[in-house]
Structure formats: structure tokens, C-alpha cells
Design a protein around this motif. Sequence first.
Motif, PDB file in Angstrom:
ATOM      1  N   PHE A  86       0.878  -1.177   0.000  1.00  0.00           N
ATOM      2  CA  PHE A  86       0.000   0.000   0.000  1.00  0.00           C
ATOM      3  C   PHE A  86       0.911   1.221   0.000  1.00  0.00           C
ATOM      4  CE2 PHE A  86      -3.328   2.485   2.699  1.00  0.00           C
ATOM      5  CZ  PHE A  86      -3.726   3.199   1.579  1.00  0.00           C
ATOM      6  N   ILE A  87       0.941   1.937  -1.111  1.00  0.00           N
ATOM      7  CA  ILE A  87       1.884   3.034  -1.301  1.00  0.00           C
ATOM      8  C   ILE A  87       1.163   4.369  -1.116  1.00  0.00           C
ATOM      9  CG2 ILE A  87       3.388   4.190  -2.966  1.00  0.00           C
ATOM     10  CD1 ILE A  87       3.984   1.432  -4.161  1.00  0.00           C
ATOM     11  N   THR A  88       1.626   5.135  -0.144  1.00  0.00           N
ATOM     12  CA  THR A  88       1.071   6.457   0.142  1.00  0.00           C
ATOM     13  C   THR A  88       2.224   7.458   0.226  1.00  0.00           C
ATOM     14  OG1 THR A  88       1.161   6.002   2.526  1.00  0.00           O
ATOM     15  CG2 THR A  88      -0.917   5.512   1.411  1.00  0.00           C
ATOM     16  N   PRO A  89       1.929   8.765   0.199  1.00  0.00           N
ATOM     17  CA  PRO A  89       2.998   9.755   0.268  1.00  0.00           C
ATOM     18  C   PRO A  89       3.943   9.507   1.436  1.00  0.00           C
ATOM     19  CG  PRO A  89       0.972  10.827  -0.366  1.00  0.00           C
ATOM     20  CD  PRO A  89       0.610   9.404  -0.056  1.00  0.00           C
ATOM     21  N   GLY A  90       5.234   9.611   1.144  1.00  0.00           N
ATOM     22  CA  GLY A  90       6.283   9.296   2.101  1.00  0.00           C
ATOM     23  C   GLY A  90       7.001   8.010   1.767  1.00  0.00           C
ATOM     24  N   PHE A  91       6.388   7.186   0.882  1.00  0.00           N
ATOM     25  CA  PHE A  91       7.027   5.943   0.447  1.00  0.00           C
ATOM     26  C   PHE A  91       8.285   6.272  -0.354  1.00  0.00           C
ATOM     27  CE2 PHE A  91       7.701   2.502  -2.581  1.00  0.00           C
ATOM     28  CZ  PHE A  91       7.537   1.367  -1.787  1.00  0.00           C
ATOM     29  N   ARG A  92       9.351   5.499  -0.133  1.00  0.00           N
ATOM     30  CA  ARG A  92      10.609   5.706  -0.851  1.00  0.00           C
ATOM     31  C   ARG A  92      10.732   4.665  -1.958  1.00  0.00           C
ATOM     32  NH1 ARG A  92      14.165   9.278   1.113  1.00  0.00           N
ATOM     33  NH2 ARG A  92      13.564  10.276   3.074  1.00  0.00           N
ATOM     34  N   PHE A  93      10.604   5.099  -3.187  1.00  0.00           N
ATOM     35  CA  PHE A  93      10.675   4.214  -4.338  1.00  0.00           C
ATOM     36  C   PHE A  93      12.119   3.795  -4.570  1.00  0.00           C
ATOM     37  CE2 PHE A  93       6.822   6.634  -4.743  1.00  0.00           C
ATOM     38  CZ  PHE A  93       5.894   5.703  -5.173  1.00  0.00           C
ATOM     39  N   LYS A  94      12.306   2.501  -4.816  1.00  0.00           N
ATOM     40  CA  LYS A  94      13.643   1.955  -4.964  1.00  0.00           C
ATOM     41  C   LYS A  94      14.021   1.672  -6.417  1.00  0.00           C
ATOM     42  CE  LYS A  94      14.124   1.446  -0.425  1.00  0.00           C
ATOM     43  NZ  LYS A  94      12.752   1.616   0.056  1.00  0.00           N
ATOM     44  N   THR A  95      13.030   1.395  -7.275  1.00  0.00           N
ATOM     45  CA  THR A  95      13.340   0.888  -8.618  1.00  0.00           C
ATOM     46  C   THR A  95      12.756   1.739  -9.735  1.00  0.00           C
ATOM     47  OG1 THR A  95      13.549  -1.390  -7.814  1.00  0.00           O
ATOM     48  CG2 THR A  95      13.071  -1.101 -10.163  1.00  0.00           C
ATOM     49  N   VAL A  96      11.511   2.152  -9.628  1.00  0.00           N
ATOM     50  CA  VAL A  96      10.812   2.794 -10.744  1.00  0.00           C
ATOM     51  C   VAL A  96      11.159   4.279 -10.818  1.00  0.00           C
ATOM     52  CG1 VAL A  96       8.550   3.309 -11.752  1.00  0.00           C
ATOM     53  CG2 VAL A  96       8.952   1.104 -10.622  1.00  0.00           C
ATOM     54  N   ASP A  97      11.487   4.735 -12.034  1.00  0.00           N
ATOM     55  CA  ASP A  97      11.826   6.138 -12.275  1.00  0.00           C
ATOM     56  C   ASP A  97      10.692   6.913 -12.939  1.00  0.00           C
ATOM     57  OD1 ASP A  97      14.692   5.898 -11.481  1.00  0.00           O
ATOM     58  OD2 ASP A  97      14.752   4.551 -13.204  1.00  0.00           O
ATOM     59  N   VAL A  98       9.918   6.232 -13.784  1.00  0.00           N
ATOM     60  CA  VAL A  98       8.837   6.859 -14.551  1.00  0.00           C
ATOM     61  C   VAL A  98       7.650   5.916 -14.499  1.00  0.00           C
ATOM     62  CG1 VAL A  98       8.129   7.770 -16.807  1.00  0.00           C
ATOM     63  CG2 VAL A  98      10.533   7.951 -16.083  1.00  0.00           C
ATOM     64  N   LEU A  99       6.449   6.494 -14.380  1.00  0.00           N
ATOM     65  CA  LEU A  99       5.221   5.703 -14.311  1.00  0.00           C
ATOM     66  C   LEU A  99       4.237   6.180 -15.369  1.00  0.00           C
ATOM     67  CD1 LEU A  99       3.175   3.745 -12.985  1.00  0.00           C
ATOM     68  CD2 LEU A  99       2.630   5.598 -11.366  1.00  0.00           C
ATOM     69  N   PHE A 106      -5.927   7.799 -15.408  1.00  0.00           N
ATOM     70  CA  PHE A 106      -6.406   8.710 -14.362  1.00  0.00           C
ATOM     71  C   PHE A 106      -7.339   7.951 -13.425  1.00  0.00           C
ATOM     72  CE2 PHE A 106      -5.153  11.404 -17.873  1.00  0.00           C
ATOM     73  CZ  PHE A 106      -4.403  12.382 -17.229  1.00  0.00           C
ATOM     74  N   HIS A 107      -7.162   8.144 -12.120  1.00  0.00           N
ATOM     75  CA  HIS A 107      -7.775   7.284 -11.112  1.00  0.00           C
ATOM     76  C   HIS A 107      -8.910   7.967 -10.353  1.00  0.00           C
ATOM     77  CE1 HIS A 107      -4.590   4.538 -12.015  1.00  0.00           C
ATOM     78  NE2 HIS A 107      -3.673   5.453 -11.730  1.00  0.00           N
ATOM     79  N   LEU A 108      -9.621   7.144  -9.576  1.00  0.00           N
ATOM     80  CA  LEU A 108     -10.775   7.613  -8.818  1.00  0.00           C
ATOM     81  C   LEU A 108     -10.370   8.498  -7.653  1.00  0.00           C
ATOM     82  CD1 LEU A 108     -11.771   4.825 -10.171  1.00  0.00           C
ATOM     83  CD2 LEU A 108     -13.429   4.771  -8.308  1.00  0.00           C
ATOM     84  N   PRO A 109     -11.247   9.440  -7.260  1.00  0.00           N
ATOM     85  CA  PRO A 109     -11.005  10.202  -6.031  1.00  0.00           C
ATOM     86  C   PRO A 109     -10.938   9.258  -4.824  1.00  0.00           C
ATOM     87  CG  PRO A 109     -12.826  11.147  -7.306  1.00  0.00           C
ATOM     88  CD  PRO A 109     -12.504   9.827  -7.922  1.00  0.00           C
ATOM     89  N   LYS A 110     -10.093   9.585  -3.886  1.00  0.00           N
ATOM     90  CA  LYS A 110      -9.956   8.852  -2.621  1.00  0.00           C
ATOM     91  C   LYS A 110      -9.602   7.378  -2.809  1.00  0.00           C
ATOM     92  CE  LYS A 110     -13.938  10.089  -0.712  1.00  0.00           C
ATOM     93  NZ  LYS A 110     -14.972  10.324   0.325  1.00  0.00           N
ATOM     94  N   SER A 111      -8.992   7.054  -3.948  1.00  0.00           N
ATOM     95  CA  SER A 111      -8.616   5.664  -4.219  1.00  0.00           C
ATOM     96  C   SER A 111      -7.169   5.412  -3.826  1.00  0.00           C
ATOM     97  CB  SER A 111      -8.806   5.345  -5.702  1.00  0.00           C
ATOM     98  OG  SER A 111      -7.915   6.114  -6.501  1.00  0.00           O
ATOM     99  N   THR A 112      -6.843   4.139  -3.593  1.00  0.00           N
ATOM    100  CA  THR A 112      -5.456   3.784  -3.273  1.00  0.00           C
ATOM    101  C   THR A 112      -4.529   4.117  -4.433  1.00  0.00           C
ATOM    102  OG1 THR A 112      -5.762   1.512  -4.072  1.00  0.00           O
ATOM    103  CG2 THR A 112      -6.196   1.929  -1.737  1.00  0.00           C
ATOM    104  N   LEU A 113      -5.058   4.113  -5.665  1.00  0.00           N
ATOM    105  CA  LEU A 113      -4.208   4.397  -6.822  1.00  0.00           C
ATOM    106  C   LEU A 113      -3.917   5.893  -6.944  1.00  0.00           C
ATOM    107  CD1 LEU A 113      -5.652   1.876  -9.418  1.00  0.00           C
ATOM    108  CD2 LEU A 113      -3.772   1.608  -7.785  1.00  0.00           C
ATOM    109  N   PHE A 114      -4.870   6.751  -6.589  1.00  0.00           N
ATOM    110  CA  PHE A 114      -4.563   8.187  -6.577  1.00  0.00           C
ATOM    111  C   PHE A 114      -3.563   8.500  -5.468  1.00  0.00           C
ATOM    112  CE2 PHE A 114      -5.631  12.711  -5.522  1.00  0.00           C
ATOM    113  CZ  PHE A 114      -5.072  13.245  -6.670  1.00  0.00           C
ATOM    114  N   MET A 115      -3.629   7.751  -4.362  1.00  0.00           N
ATOM    115  CA  MET A 115      -2.626   7.901  -3.310  1.00  0.00           C
ATOM    116  C   MET A 115      -1.247   7.497  -3.822  1.00  0.00           C
ATOM    117  SD  MET A 115      -4.838   6.379  -0.135  1.00  0.00           S
ATOM    118  CE  MET A 115      -6.466   7.087   0.217  1.00  0.00           C
ATOM    119  N   LEU A 116      -1.197   6.420  -4.601  1.00  0.00           N
ATOM    120  CA  LEU A 116       0.079   5.953  -5.147  1.00  0.00           C
ATOM    121  C   LEU A 116       0.705   6.999  -6.065  1.00  0.00           C
ATOM    122  CD1 LEU A 116       0.821   2.424  -6.597  1.00  0.00           C
ATOM    123  CD2 LEU A 116       1.506   4.475  -7.813  1.00  0.00           C
ATOM    124  N   VAL A 117      -0.069   7.545  -6.990  1.00  0.00           N
ATOM    125  CA  VAL A 117       0.517   8.528  -7.910  1.00  0.00           C
ATOM    126  C   VAL A 117       0.906   9.802  -7.168  1.00  0.00           C
ATOM    127  CG1 VAL A 117      -0.657   7.587  -9.930  1.00  0.00           C
ATOM    128  CG2 VAL A 117      -1.748   9.450  -8.656  1.00  0.00           C
TER     129      VAL A 117
END
Length: 361
Positions: free
Chosen positions: A289-302, A306-317
Motif C-alpha cells: 500500500f503506497i502512500t505519500p512518504g514511500f521511498r521508491f527503490k526501482t521505478v523512475d517513470v510511471l 487517471f484514477h478515482l477520487p480517494k482511491s489507493t491508486l490516486f494515493m500511489l501517484v
Amino acid sequence: MRVSDFDFDLPESLIALHPAEPRDSARLLVVDPVHGLSDRHIPDLLWLLKPGDVLVINDTRVLPAELRGTRIRGDNRASVSFNLHKRDDAHTWRAFARPAKRLALLDRLELGNGDGTALTARVAGKGETGEVTLEFDLGGAALDEAIKSHGAMPLPPYIGAKRAIEDRDKTDYQTVYAAHDGAVAAPTAGLHFTEELLQKLADHGVTIERVTLHVGAGTFLPMKAEDTDDHVMHAEWGEIDQATVERILAAKAAGGRIVAVGTTSLRLLESASVRTGALKPFSGDTSIFITPGFRFKTVDVLMTNFHLPKSTLFMLVSAFAGMDVMRDAYQHAIAKGYRFYSYGDSSLLMRAEMPEDENGL
């Protein structure tokens, strides 16, 4: 964090009910925390990606995992439907049931498409939020083929509520590179690629690597928690093999960027990196579960839709490119009429730089 921090207003008219035609003609919003926003189209990936970059695609194949049929309890019959979302073993799937209140443990089920045959199962377990465990009489490859025969493509609820499933969804809701049966929702960023575009990218010097994450229907469940700390993610099965890891690490060491096609590819890559800080082979379930503050180790570009409001995927982006950056990007996309969600347009996000922590990491 408060889930309400990730809310925004989206006009219903921007929810795409069908994909762009051809599929690589969709729009692409480039989001760079340093250089701002740029309105492009999918074919512009040929100029946006560089020789030496690695495009990581998720080659899961969507099963037609929406099953309808009859609950049998003695002489009583009731109509029920299921969306399969995670396979437990050769005979057993977890599913979301409608209506779940009609079901009890050991109920017999006859599921089918009305062709005179039926796929039979029993209710082997009941969980929360309408989840049940179904134990089928068939197993393994035979069960997979029966699901394909009797099931319908499991369109996301925001599409299924507005129109019926159509024959074209069998191809529209599948990537051109799908190879391994097991997903019950499409890795939708990949829907924009054609075989021709992939070949052009390869000719341009972009390496294309495959990983597998079987996307579950849990990706569509609304968040009921008010705080992100209280949310429990549904697990999904994924795999990255040793040879793929070695090629990705070699490309990264040579200066290439790792470009994840979709949040599913990103979640798998980061799951395979999070334990040690470096990408390792991975096979098993992930509920990262990726939310702001997560430190990405591998991915540089995603690359992601476009995702739903209040969704885990909008949190990820928001974690990937920055909360303020993504709020501005979505406001821009809405103002410019970008099409949202599974069949909508896409975006290309550059990772925001994270400040070092007290350990210099």
C-alpha cells in the motif's frame, strides 16, 4: 493520512465508457515535478522515452470472471452473481457476491451462460464486504476453460453501471501482450499499446521487459477507512524472475530509466525491492500500500491512467510525483477534457525527488 485529502470533483461526463480508437490514439499528460505539464499523445512515447530506457509491462491476462447463476438450497432457488478476484488453489476462488445476503455456507451453485451446461460450485466461506470463497467441482486448467466459457468480462463498476457488457470488451479490455491467465481486472495503462507501437519503441532502443501481476477486483473497492493507516489492501499474486531482474538492474546501472506501465507493474517492482532496497526475484502475494512518504527503490517513470477520487491508486501517484503536483495535474486534465479511468486517457509521471532521511537514504 486522511483519506479525504485525496478527494476531488470529477464530472461524470469525463468517465470513458469505451477506449479511444485506435487504442494508441489516446491522449497522454506528461507530469514532471520540475518542468511542469505537457499535453501529448500516446505515440509521443517514441520521443519521450530514450534509448536504454526499460519499459516494464504486466503480461497478465484478464479472465472473464463475472459469473451469473443460481443458488440452490433444497427446493429453493435464487439468482446470484459473482466477480472472482483471487485464486486460492486449483479449485478455489475468492469472489465478491451480489447479493451476498442470499448465500450461506455449503450452498450449491450452478453458474453458466444459459447454453444448457453449468459450472458447479459450493460456498466454502464467507467474509466481509460481500466476499465469499467458492470451491468449484472442476480445477486447474479445466476450471480456467470453464470460466472462459461461462463468464463475462468483469468491467469496472463505474462502466458496468452505465452500460451493458459488449462483445468488443473481450478485446478492448485486454492488452495486446496478455499471456498468463489470472487477472480479473485489466492493467489498464497497457491497453494503449499496439504491437506496432511496441515494435517502434524496441527499434528506438527501448528495452521491453515482462512481469506478471494478476490484478484483483479489490482494486475497485471503495476505501471505507477515514485514515490510510486503517485500510487493508487485498493481496494479489505476482512474479518477477531472476533473468528479468538482472536485465533491469544492468539497464539501470547503465543509466537507463525504469518505466513502469501501470500501477500494477510499479507495485510488483517495488514489492520486489522493498525488503532489501534492491530489486530481487519475487514470486508470491503482495498487498503493498503506497502512500505519500514511500521511498521508491526501482521505478523512475510511471505510465498510468487517471484514477478515482480517494482511491489507493490516486494515493500511489501522489506518492510518486507529489501530492500538490498531482492535484494540479488532475485539475489540468479535468479542465482540458481528458477521459478518465480504465478506458480513458493516460499520463506519464516523472518521479519526484525525495529528501534524504537521517540515515542518508
